[in-house]
Design a protein around this motif. Structure first.
Motif, PDB file in Angstrom:
ATOM      1  N   PHE B  55       0.756  -1.441  -0.003  1.00  0.00           N
ATOM      2  CA  PHE B  55       0.064  -0.070  -0.022  1.00  0.00           C
ATOM      3  C   PHE B  55       0.716   1.304   0.055  1.00  0.00           C
ATOM      4  O   PHE B  55       0.437   2.228   0.171  1.00  0.00           O
ATOM      5  N   ILE B  84       4.723   7.277  -0.373  1.00  0.00           N
ATOM      6  CA  ILE B  84       3.377   7.829  -0.941  1.00  0.00           C
ATOM      7  C   ILE B  84       2.486   6.734  -0.505  1.00  0.00           C
ATOM      8  O   ILE B  84       2.607   5.722  -1.149  1.00  0.00           O
ATOM      9  N   PRO B  85       1.439   7.206   0.290  1.00  0.00           N
ATOM     10  CA  PRO B  85       0.592   6.111   0.638  1.00  0.00           C
ATOM     11  C   PRO B  85      -0.769   5.922  -0.625  1.00  0.00           C
ATOM     12  O   PRO B  85      -0.938   6.756  -1.474  1.00  0.00           O
ATOM     13  N   ILE B  87      -3.872   5.814  -2.268  1.00  0.00           N
ATOM     14  CA  ILE B  87      -5.117   6.313  -2.083  1.00  0.00           C
ATOM     15  C   ILE B  87      -6.192   5.743  -3.080  1.00  0.00           C
ATOM     16  O   ILE B  87      -6.047   6.046  -4.188  1.00  0.00           O
ATOM     17  N   ALA B  88      -7.008   5.102  -2.374  1.00  0.00           N
ATOM     18  CA  ALA B  88      -8.094   4.357  -3.340  1.00  0.00           C
ATOM     19  C   ALA B  88      -9.406   3.969  -2.475  1.00  0.00           C
ATOM     20  O   ALA B  88      -8.976   4.068  -1.223  1.00  0.00           O
ATOM     21  N   GLY B  89     -10.372   3.637  -3.021  1.00  0.00           N
ATOM     22  CA  GLY B  89     -11.606   3.322  -2.232  1.00  0.00           C
ATOM     23  C   GLY B  89     -12.621   2.748  -3.463  1.00  0.00           C
ATOM     24  O   GLY B  89     -12.310   2.539  -4.477  1.00  0.00           O
ATOM     25  N   GLY B  90     -13.719   2.487  -2.623  1.00  0.00           N
ATOM     26  CA  GLY B  90     -14.653   2.245  -3.523  1.00  0.00           C
ATOM     27  C   GLY B  90     -16.190   1.939  -3.085  1.00  0.00           C
ATOM     28  O   GLY B  90     -16.330   2.332  -2.032  1.00  0.00           O
TER      29      GLY B  90
END
Lengths: 146, 99
Positions: B55, B84-85, B87-90
């Motif tokens: 991640f 850098i983390p 960055i995502a989602g859904g």
């Protein structure tokens, strides 16, 4: 912990416009402002492209270089990067398991449900102290600009 | 000295330091050293096998280390290393918020 997020009306409007324009795909961006401990104020937003490969109606991702740029802009403006906003097209403003798995400490996660191109319910979430669950944050829209 | 940029959401693990100098010669050595200095940071940096966490992205300057020599990318004086983390989602598969 009871967290509160204050947001300027301009920032809220910009997020809403961006998310409605992005419909039916998920749209996303950054939240910048000042942190005061139990409360924080969102003063600026940065809209960025959803770079998710595949189904953008149900997933979003932000490019690493956009992340670096957002950190730089925050630094230049004397603000902090405080979180992420994204839409849930035709889905409720609730975090998904995928949102939880990718969530970071400290960040506020704005989720705005968009139904038929109209932004409806807005919520904000933050990981708890144990970094295992989301807690909902209270959102207050300021009546003045900063 | 290379300089490692810590992302805002993970600065709580580095005593709120945004930039940390490193005298290590490779990305892998610099990240391992960071994890050693800040033990609470380790689980966000390295997976159970000691590899850089999936991640996390590491950029040297403007380049992803995956396009360079990966973890063995060398660091020189004044190299800027960004953590850098992802960055995502859904919007599906909701979890039970009421538990």
């Amino acid at each position: 912990m009871n967290y509160t997020v204050l947001i300027t009306p301009e920032s809220k409007d910009l997020i809403q416009q961006h998310l409605e324009l992005g419909y039916p795909n998920e749209a996303c961006g950054f939240l910048l402002g000042e942190d005061h401990g139990e409360s924080r104020t969102i003063q600026e937003v940065i809209a960025v492209p959803n770079v998710q490969k595949g189904d953008q109606k149900r997933r979003f991702a932000i490019a690493p270089l956009d992340y670096i740029q957002a950190e730089r802009i925050a630094l230049e403006k004397g603000l902090q990067l405080l979180g992420i906003y994204h839409s849930h097209p035709n889905h409720p403003a609730l975090p998904s398991i995928h949102d939880l798995q990718q969530a970071l400490p400290f960040f506020s996660y704005f989720i705005w449900s968009v139904q038929d191109r109209h932004a409806t319910k807005l919520t904000s979430w933050r990981l708890n102290e144990q970094l295992q669950e989301f807690e909902e944050e209270k959102i207050l829209v300021l009546t003045y600009s900063i | 000295m290379a300089q490692i940029i810590i992302p805002t959401p993970l600065r709580k693990f580095t005593n709120n330091q945004a930039k940390i100098d490193s005298n290590k010669n490779t990305v892998q050595a610099a990240i391992e050293d960071l994890a050693k200095q800040y033990p609470n940071f380790q689980k966000h940096l390295l997976d159970e096998a000691g590899q850089i966490h999936p991640f996390i992205k590491i950029f040297v300057g403007e380049d992803d280390i995956l396009d360079l020599d990966k973890e063995q990318t060398t660091l020189e004086n004044n190299t800027i290393v960004s953590i850098i983390p992802a960055i995502a989602g859904g919007s599906y598969n909701y979890y039970n918020l009421l538990k």
